[in-house]
Design a protein around this motif. Structure first.
Motif, PDB file in Angstrom:
ATOM      1  N   MET A   1      12.313  -2.490  19.215  1.00  0.00           N
ATOM      2  CA  MET A   1      12.088  -3.216  17.984  1.00  0.00           C
ATOM      3  C   MET A   1      12.556  -2.355  16.815  1.00  0.00           C
ATOM      4  SD  MET A   1       8.626  -4.294  16.091  1.00  0.00           S
ATOM      5  CE  MET A   1       7.937  -5.681  16.839  1.00  0.00           C
ATOM      6  N   ALA A   2      13.388  -2.914  15.997  1.00  0.00           N
ATOM      7  CA  ALA A   2      13.937  -2.186  14.861  1.00  0.00           C
ATOM      8  C   ALA A   2      12.933  -2.185  13.708  1.00  0.00           C
ATOM      9  CB  ALA A   2      15.243  -2.833  14.408  1.00  0.00           C
ATOM     10  N   ASN A   3      12.882  -1.061  13.016  1.00  0.00           N
ATOM     11  CA  ASN A   3      12.038  -0.985  11.826  1.00  0.00           C
ATOM     12  C   ASN A   3      12.711  -1.739  10.696  1.00  0.00           C
ATOM     13  OD1 ASN A   3      10.129   0.556  13.066  1.00  0.00           O
ATOM     14  ND2 ASN A   3      10.987   2.500  12.387  1.00  0.00           N
ATOM     15  N   THR A   4      11.951  -2.540   9.996  1.00  0.00           N
ATOM     16  CA  THR A   4      12.477  -3.283   8.862  1.00  0.00           C
ATOM     17  C   THR A   4      11.797  -2.764   7.616  1.00  0.00           C
ATOM     18  OG1 THR A   4      12.732  -5.221  10.250  1.00  0.00           O
ATOM     19  CG2 THR A   4      12.794  -5.566   7.884  1.00  0.00           C
ATOM     20  N   TRP A   5      12.607  -2.268   6.698  1.00  0.00           N
ATOM     21  CA  TRP A   5      12.075  -1.758   5.443  1.00  0.00           C
ATOM     22  C   TRP A   5      11.879  -2.911   4.497  1.00  0.00           C
ATOM     23  CZ3 TRP A   5      13.557  -1.828   0.341  1.00  0.00           C
ATOM     24  CH2 TRP A   5      12.863  -0.957  -0.506  1.00  0.00           C
ATOM     25  N   LEU A   6      10.711  -2.954   3.854  1.00  0.00           N
ATOM     26  CA  LEU A   6      10.424  -3.970   2.854  1.00  0.00           C
ATOM     27  C   LEU A   6      10.374  -3.328   1.478  1.00  0.00           C
ATOM     28  CD1 LEU A   6       7.485  -5.915   4.543  1.00  0.00           C
ATOM     29  CD2 LEU A   6       9.845  -6.684   4.301  1.00  0.00           C
ATOM     30  N   PRO A   7      10.810  -4.026   0.463  1.00  0.00           N
ATOM     31  CA  PRO A   7      10.617  -3.525  -0.898  1.00  0.00           C
ATOM     32  C   PRO A   7       9.115  -3.355  -1.150  1.00  0.00           C
ATOM     33  CG  PRO A   7      12.132  -5.384  -0.884  1.00  0.00           C
ATOM     34  CD  PRO A   7      11.546  -5.280   0.500  1.00  0.00           C
ATOM     35  N   PRO A   8       8.719  -2.411  -1.989  1.00  0.00           N
ATOM     36  CA  PRO A   8       7.286  -2.132  -2.203  1.00  0.00           C
ATOM     37  C   PRO A   8       6.440  -3.363  -2.503  1.00  0.00           C
ATOM     38  CG  PRO A   8       8.596  -0.431  -3.243  1.00  0.00           C
ATOM     39  CD  PRO A   8       9.566  -1.478  -2.748  1.00  0.00           C
ATOM     40  N   ALA A   9       6.884  -4.259  -3.369  1.00  0.00           N
ATOM     41  CA  ALA A   9       6.078  -5.434  -3.712  1.00  0.00           C
ATOM     42  C   ALA A   9       5.835  -6.315  -2.490  1.00  0.00           C
ATOM     43  CB  ALA A   9       6.749  -6.235  -4.822  1.00  0.00           C
ATOM     44  N   GLU A  10       6.835  -6.478  -1.654  1.00  0.00           N
ATOM     45  CA  GLU A  10       6.673  -7.278  -0.442  1.00  0.00           C
ATOM     46  C   GLU A  10       5.762  -6.568   0.562  1.00  0.00           C
ATOM     47  OE1 GLU A  10      10.230  -8.923   1.353  1.00  0.00           O
ATOM     48  OE2 GLU A  10      11.192  -8.925  -0.629  1.00  0.00           O
ATOM     49  N   TYR A  11       5.925  -5.258   0.688  1.00  0.00           N
ATOM     50  CA  TYR A  11       5.079  -4.492   1.601  1.00  0.00           C
ATOM     51  C   TYR A  11       3.610  -4.583   1.181  1.00  0.00           C
ATOM     52  CZ  TYR A  11       2.864  -0.601   3.963  1.00  0.00           C
ATOM     53  OH  TYR A  11       1.997   0.161   4.702  1.00  0.00           O
ATOM     54  N   VAL A  12       3.338  -4.433  -0.092  1.00  0.00           N
ATOM     55  CA  VAL A  12       1.963  -4.498  -0.589  1.00  0.00           C
ATOM     56  C   VAL A  12       1.341  -5.846  -0.252  1.00  0.00           C
ATOM     57  CG1 VAL A  12       0.558  -4.536  -2.692  1.00  0.00           C
ATOM     58  CG2 VAL A  12       2.229  -2.719  -2.343  1.00  0.00           C
ATOM     59  N   ASP A  13       2.131  -6.917  -0.307  1.00  0.00           N
ATOM     60  CA  ASP A  13       1.613  -8.247   0.042  1.00  0.00           C
ATOM     61  C   ASP A  13       1.147  -8.337   1.489  1.00  0.00           C
ATOM     62  OD1 ASP A  13       1.866  -9.333  -2.465  1.00  0.00           O
ATOM     63  OD2 ASP A  13       3.830 -10.246  -2.067  1.00  0.00           O
ATOM     64  N   THR A  14       1.594  -7.423   2.355  1.00  0.00           N
ATOM     65  CA  THR A  14       1.190  -7.448   3.769  1.00  0.00           C
ATOM     66  C   THR A  14      -0.096  -6.665   4.026  1.00  0.00           C
ATOM     67  OG1 THR A  14       2.394  -5.441   4.469  1.00  0.00           O
ATOM     68  CG2 THR A  14       3.632  -7.548   4.439  1.00  0.00           C
ATOM     69  N   LEU A  15      -0.568  -5.925   3.041  1.00  0.00           N
ATOM     70  CA  LEU A  15      -1.728  -5.054   3.227  1.00  0.00           C
ATOM     71  C   LEU A  15      -3.039  -5.797   3.011  1.00  0.00           C
ATOM     72  CD1 LEU A  15      -0.431  -1.911   1.323  1.00  0.00           C
ATOM     73  CD2 LEU A  15      -0.431  -2.306   3.800  1.00  0.00           C
ATOM     74  N   PRO A  16      -4.124  -5.308   3.635  1.00  0.00           N
ATOM     75  CA  PRO A  16      -5.434  -5.913   3.392  1.00  0.00           C
ATOM     76  C   PRO A  16      -5.821  -5.778   1.920  1.00  0.00           C
ATOM     77  CG  PRO A  16      -5.540  -4.299   5.170  1.00  0.00           C
ATOM     78  CD  PRO A  16      -4.185  -4.187   4.554  1.00  0.00           C
ATOM     79  N   ARG A  17      -6.558  -6.737   1.423  1.00  0.00           N
ATOM     80  CA  ARG A  17      -7.019  -6.719   0.041  1.00  0.00           C
ATOM     81  C   ARG A  17      -8.336  -5.952  -0.067  1.00  0.00           C
ATOM     82  NH1 ARG A  17      -2.476  -7.808  -0.775  1.00  0.00           N
ATOM     83  NH2 ARG A  17      -1.664  -9.818  -1.378  1.00  0.00           N
ATOM     84  N   ALA A  18      -8.497  -5.285  -1.199  1.00  0.00           N
ATOM     85  CA  ALA A  18      -9.747  -4.577  -1.465  1.00  0.00           C
ATOM     86  C   ALA A  18      -9.965  -4.509  -2.969  1.00  0.00           C
ATOM     87  CB  ALA A  18      -9.722  -3.175  -0.875  1.00  0.00           C
ATOM     88  N   THR A  19     -11.218  -4.544  -3.365  1.00  0.00           N
ATOM     89  CA  THR A  19     -11.599  -4.285  -4.737  1.00  0.00           C
ATOM     90  C   THR A  19     -12.379  -2.970  -4.736  1.00  0.00           C
ATOM     91  OG1 THR A  19     -13.617  -5.585  -4.464  1.00  0.00           O
ATOM     92  CG2 THR A  19     -11.686  -6.721  -5.363  1.00  0.00           C
ATOM     93  N   ALA A  20     -12.596  -2.405  -5.906  1.00  0.00           N
ATOM     94  CA  ALA A  20     -13.281  -1.114  -5.968  1.00  0.00           C
ATOM     95  C   ALA A  20     -14.334  -1.122  -7.062  1.00  0.00           C
ATOM     96  CB  ALA A  20     -12.271   0.005  -6.212  1.00  0.00           C
ATOM     97  N   TYR A  21     -15.392  -0.376  -6.812  1.00  0.00           N
ATOM     98  CA  TYR A  21     -16.445  -0.184  -7.811  1.00  0.00           C
ATOM     99  C   TYR A  21     -16.767   1.299  -7.878  1.00  0.00           C
ATOM    100  CZ  TYR A  21     -20.199   0.693  -4.407  1.00  0.00           C
ATOM    101  OH  TYR A  21     -20.994   1.243  -3.437  1.00  0.00           O
ATOM    102  N   ALA A  22     -17.473   1.679  -8.929  1.00  0.00           N
ATOM    103  CA  ALA A  22     -17.938   3.056  -9.078  1.00  0.00           C
ATOM    104  C   ALA A  22     -19.265   3.037  -9.817  1.00  0.00           C
ATOM    105  CB  ALA A  22     -16.919   3.896  -9.842  1.00  0.00           C
ATOM    106  N   CYS A  23     -20.118   4.012  -9.511  1.00  0.00           N
ATOM    107  CA  CYS A  23     -21.431   4.060 -10.145  1.00  0.00           C
ATOM    108  C   CYS A  23     -21.932   5.499 -10.204  1.00  0.00           C
ATOM    109  CB  CYS A  23     -22.417   3.173  -9.397  1.00  0.00           C
ATOM    110  SG  CYS A  23     -22.622   3.593  -7.673  1.00  0.00           S
TER     111      CYS A  23
END
Length: 167
Positions: A1-23
């Motif tokens: 399987m060949a590695n396919t490079w994605l532009p950063p914006a497209e790659y980020v769209d494939t990542l899990p979503r997370a929000t962050a807090y601090a206290c």
């Protein structure tokens, strides 16, 4: 399987979503944890803090939220007590939640007396021993409090995970 490079914006769209807090985690001079009663969440007791705004660091968030929620202007140095990972909380919050809990130190009687709460966010604050908090908190939330308190006392940073029902 060949590695396919994605532009950063497209790659980020494939990542899990997370929000962050601090206290900030405070105790009084007797070592009793300071917590705020939330008016808007299922998690009844919490530390001064909240979700990060765009462009903010976790530390900036913790200090800003503390000032907004309590009126206290924290001027200490950042000392991370814990990283907290909350797994996906369901359809109402379709993202993981990552938290940074910093050591706020000990509040003096004068500082405690000067606390001014935002009534839209918190209805009261309390200082209790761990034994007293155990009777008032959900077991998962109390377990997190114990871990944070232990981190403060030992000087070690802890990592805490909470499942969707304990968020």
């Amino acid at each position: 399987m060949a590695n396919t490079w994605l532009p950063p914006a497209e790659y980020v769209d494939t990542l899990p979503r997370a929000t962050a807090y601090a206290c900030l985690y405070f105790t009084d001079t007797a070592g009793r944890p300071f917590q705020l009663r939330a008016t808007y969440q299922t998690r009844q007791w919490q530390w001064p803090g909240g979700n990060m705004d765009p462009g903010e660091t976790p530390w900036e968030t913790a200090v800003r939220e503390c000032r907004e929620e309590t009126g206290l202007v924290f001027t200490g140095e950042p000392r991370l007590l814990a990283a907290h990972f909350v797994t996906d909380r369901g359809e109402d919050w379709p993202a993981n939640h990552i938290g940074f809990i910093f050591d706020g130190g000990e509040l003096t009687d004068e500082q405690i007396a000067a606390v001014v709460l935002d009534p839209e966010e918190h209805s009261e604050y309390r200082l209790r021993t761990l034994d007293e908090w155990e009777r008032e908190m959900h077991p998962r939330e109390f377990a997190r409090l114990v871990e944070i308190d232990r981190a403060r006392k030992t000087g070690a940073t802890v990592y805490v995970e909470t499942g969707a029902t304990g968020a």
